[in-house]
Scaffold this active site. Structure first.
Site, PDB file in Angstrom:
ATOM      1  N   SER A  78      37.528  19.956  43.742  1.00 31.48           N
ATOM      2  CA  SER A  78      37.382  18.643  43.131  1.00 31.48           C
ATOM      3  C   SER A  78      35.917  18.342  42.774  1.00 31.48           C
ATOM      4  CB  SER A  78      37.980  17.598  44.061  1.00 31.48           C
ATOM      5  OG  SER A  78      38.350  16.494  43.309  1.00 31.48           O
TER       6      SER A  78
ATOM      7  N   HIS B 158      46.771  17.107  45.047  1.00 30.80           N
ATOM      8  CA  HIS B 158      45.338  17.358  45.018  1.00 30.80           C
ATOM      9  C   HIS B 158      44.825  17.796  46.396  1.00 30.80           C
ATOM     10  CE1 HIS B 158      41.358  16.782  43.403  1.00 30.80           C
ATOM     11  NE2 HIS B 158      41.015  15.995  44.405  1.00 30.80           N
TER      12      HIS B 158
END
Ligand code: GTR
Length: 397
Positions: free
Chosen positions: A234, A376
């Site tokens: 990320s 995620h």
């Protein structure tokens, strides 16, 4: 009271729409976009050889990312010292050697220390390739006692595969915080950067920290410093790409779900946008980047150009199917659109028009991709794919 709350929520919703804050998750609404030319210089020269790419276009694109997105990454300092603060040759039940290394960097009489953690496999008797994680999830994910085994940093699996695994907490270089981000190298070593609109900020500082880890690996005989694999998830993935783009000592650059301002194309109106990211995380980027909020078409770069800077070294882009905020398709296209530069080196990369189906891994010579099922995160599944890719890449070399 309840009614009032509902009314204010409705008002916020419409206000957000008006400000262009609503996120698009509908592929049919992505719209048309035109990417900046990868292989045409600012003076209009078309690039058709790797030599011209390296001498003319690559330096231009690096500068554009410095000036408009991530800021400069200063390379000068007065001194660097490495001190092994802890060593355990029988870590992981004798399977690995643990080292903790204090890397102290001094400039203008001020110092900052980065604590690098690393395991190397005892069964391998030669220098090992090394995974290096730019870690924004804190030391708890890299527990050296191995009492807490976090899937984000699955050290046992990596060691079993014959690789080293390492990482540092970004807090040592620049805390991941809107206010405190200056407290590491920005205040201490490079305060002048803070006054510049194209000065270094968080993501660049983390990349700077990763480069200091390689400075150490070059001195450690248990590590093959020609086989460093940079990994970030990320925000860490954005930094990993920026790091791999600049530092040619990185052999494989891995971006895990880096999304907007990482691997995904900024001009695709899908998921997170430059406006959202520079509103929520202004301290990750140089101040100049903000002018491209809701104005992506005027950015002189797009993210495929960042990936192209990594060529001819290897790059791996990982996505997760439910992580729409990071735009899985946009990340695939970021990788695919970088292909022309790899081709200049005679590297045949041919990603299909369509993104691979969920959980299917694509391994090309210098490029890899997968779109894992789920949310995620960086998981042992992702790591398994990274290892497969690294195995294939290093075997071919
Ligand atoms: C989000 C941010 C993303 C990504 C993510 C993360 O809030 O909008 O760009 O960086 O955080 O780092 O997990």
């Amino acid at each position: 009271m309840k009614k009032q709350k509902i009314i204010s929520l409705i008002l916020i919703f419409f206000f957000s729409l008006q400000m262009g804050y609503a996120q698009n998750y509908d592929e049919s609404k992505v719209g048309e976009y035109q990417l900046p030319e990868l292989l045409v210089t600012e003076s209009g020269q078309t690039i058709s050889t790797s030599e011209h790419w390296e001498t003319l276009r690559r330096p231009e694109i690096l500068k554009l990312f410095e000036n408009h997105v991530y800021g400069q990454v200063p390379k000068d300092f007065d001194d660097i010292k490495f001190k092994i603060t802890k060593q355990d040759k029988k870590a992981m039940d004798g399977k690995a050697t643990l080292k903790e290394v204090a890397i102290s960097v001094t400039r203008n009489n001020k110092s900052v220390t980065i604590n690098l953690l690393m395991f190397t496999p005892n069964k391998v008797k030669k220098p090992v390739p090394m995974f290096l994680v730019i870690n924004h999830r804190g030391l708890k994910t890299m527990d050296v006692t191995r009492q807490n085994k976090d899937g984000f940093w699955p050290a046992e699996k990596v060691i079993e595969a014959g690789y080293g695994i390492s990482g540092f907490d970004v807090i040592d270089v620049s805390p991941d915080d809107k206010v405190k981000f200056t407290e590491g190298i920005l205040n201490q070593l490079y305060p002048e950067q803070l006054k510049m609109d194209n000065g270094m900020r968080g993501l660049g500082a983390w990349a700077w920290g990763a480069a200091r880890a390689i400075d150490y690996f070059e001195k450690d005989k248990s590590v093959d410093a020609t086989k460093i694999i940079s990994v970030g998830h990320s925000r860490g993935g954005k930094s990993s790409l920026w790091f791999g783009a600049q530092d040619e000592r990185v052999a494989i650059t891995i971006s895990n779900e880096s999304g907007n301002s990482g691997a995904s194309l900024s001009r695709r109106n899908f998921g997170e946008t430059v406006d959202r990211i520079t509103t929520n995380f202004p301290y990750w980027f140089c101040p100049n980047y903000r002018q491209y909020a809701n104005n992506e078409d005027n950015l002189p770069v797009d993210q495929h150009m960042l990936i192209a800077l990594i060529a001819p070294r290897a790059v791996y882009v990982a996505s997760a199917a439910e992580d729409l905020w990071a735009d899985p398709k946009g990340q695939y296209l970021g990788l695919k659109e970088a292909q022309p530069v790899f081709k200049l080196y005679g590297i045949e990369t041919d990603l299909h028009e369509e993104m691979p189906i969920v959980n299917e891994q694509v391994i090309l010579k210098h490029m890899g991709f997968h779109n894992r099922e789920g949310k995620h995160n960086m998981t042992p599944y992702d790591w398994q794919q990274f290892i497969k890719f690294a195995d294939a890449y290093f075997k071919k070399q």
